[in-house]
Enzyme design. Structure first.
Site: not given
Length: 365
Positions: A193, A221
């Protein structure tokens, strides 16, 4: 006639005599390298897409450096045994100089024995019609078994990175069943990410991604994660400049930028008809490399780590923070200003992680 030269010693053209020497000079490395003991690296789910992308990167030195020999331990489930053996065959065929051995097995104890680094890619994916608790229950069972094997058979001070989703909560379960592995040695992957956020800023500003630093991924996440650019900078000819000022579009940074990073995995599935593999493998290498070898001065990265209560995040969650790494240890970056918009985002993703934790612990019983 060429001058008489001892065997194995000459170089190119000698200007003074105009003669061409015909034997190469013996060469030696510009910087002498010391022989290192191989590091044992475990990859679970090694016959899957991420594993298939990851193991050659490790064997080539992308994860631990170009001078660090490795022994790869690859684990997968019995139905994937033949595919796993095929991956082993390819590793042999690739003739990687750093690869000093391969263990390919469906036995979790054999896979975990003596490993220094464990990258937990294997997990049970959510299938159509499955409830969250069903998926959580399957993964709790998997991570309970693998944690016990690491607890009893891994090398001392083994570092663990959980990649399989739900990554934060899988890491928390692993921690529960591997109590002798220090909490500081268990982490989950939010570097993917982080890298996605760097890439979005790079494309928006038309700059090299290597010139962008200090974005942050806060939290889970998942789609509640908070990609934060409030402290990020870009290297310019006039020095480092804040990303927010250079972009000059708060609506984009507080809206589309965040949702693009949050939903990037789904967008890749839609485009490839398969989930992220290459980028996930690369991010796993980045995560371990920085953890083991250190982050550059003045730069931080995002890691899912055990919360100590920093930034009013409930202690006891595996939560993504900005960290710096040195000598194999990570440290949460402290003292960053959190504005009201960010505070709500941090709290929202913490709430989701608390709910996931509760769900996971209910599966334990």
């Amino acid at each position: 006639m060429a001058e008489d030269v001892p065997r194995g010693q000459t170089s190119g053209l000698t200007k003074s005599s105009g003669t061409q020497r015909r034997f190469p000079l013996p060469c030696s490395p510009a910087i002498p390298t010391m022989a290192k003991e191989p590091v044992r690296v475990l990859v679970t789910g090694a016959a899957g897409q991420i594993g298939y992308a990851l193991v050659p990167m490790i064997a080539r030195g992308v994860m631990l450096g170009a001078d660090q020999p490795v022994i790869l331990h690859m684990l997968d489930i019995p139905p994937a045994a033949e595919a796993l053996n095929g991956v082993k065959m390819e590793l042999v065929d690739a003739a990687f100089p750093l690869l000093k051995g391969v263990v390919a097995t469906t036995d979790v104890v054999e896979a975990c024995t003596g490993v220094n680094i464990a990258v937990m890619v294997g997990g049970f994916p959510r299938k159509e019609g499955m409830e969250r608790k069903d998926v959580m229950s399957k993964n709790v069972s998997i991570y309970k078994s693998q944690a016990s094997a690491l607890e009893n058979h891994a090398a001392a001070n083994c570092k663990v990175l959980v990649v399989a989703n739900p990554a934060n909560t899988n890491a928390l379960i692993l921690k529960e069943f591997a109590p002798s592995i220090p909490e500081k040695n268990i982490s989950c992957l939010t570097r993917l990410d982080h890298n996605r956020a760097l890439g979005q800023v790079s494309e928006r500003l038309n700059v090299q991604v290597s010139d962008v630093k200090n974005v942050i991924i806060w939290g889970n996440h998942s789609s509640t994660q908070y990609p934060d650019v409030n402290h990020a900078t870009v290297k310019t000819p006039a020095g480092e400049k804040p990303v927010r000022g250079l972009v000059g579009d708060d609506a984009w940074l507080n809206g589309e930028f965040i949702t693009t990073v949050q939903q990037r995995g789904a967008a890749i599935i839609k485009a490839r008809k398969l989930s992220s593999a290459l980028s996930a493998a690369s991010a796993a290498c980045d995560h371990i490399r920085d953890w083991v070898l250190g982050t550059p001065e003045g730069t931080w990265v995002s890691m899912g780590v055990y919360s100590d209560g920093s930034y009013n995040v409930p202690a006891g969650l595996i939560y993504s923070f900005p960290v710096t790494c040195c000598a194999g240890e990570w440290k949460i970056v402290q003292g960053l200003h959190i504005d009201e918009f960010s505070r709500k985002k941090l709290d929202l993703t913490a709430q989701e992680l608390s709910e996931e934790k509760e769900l996971a612990y209910s599966c334990l019983s």
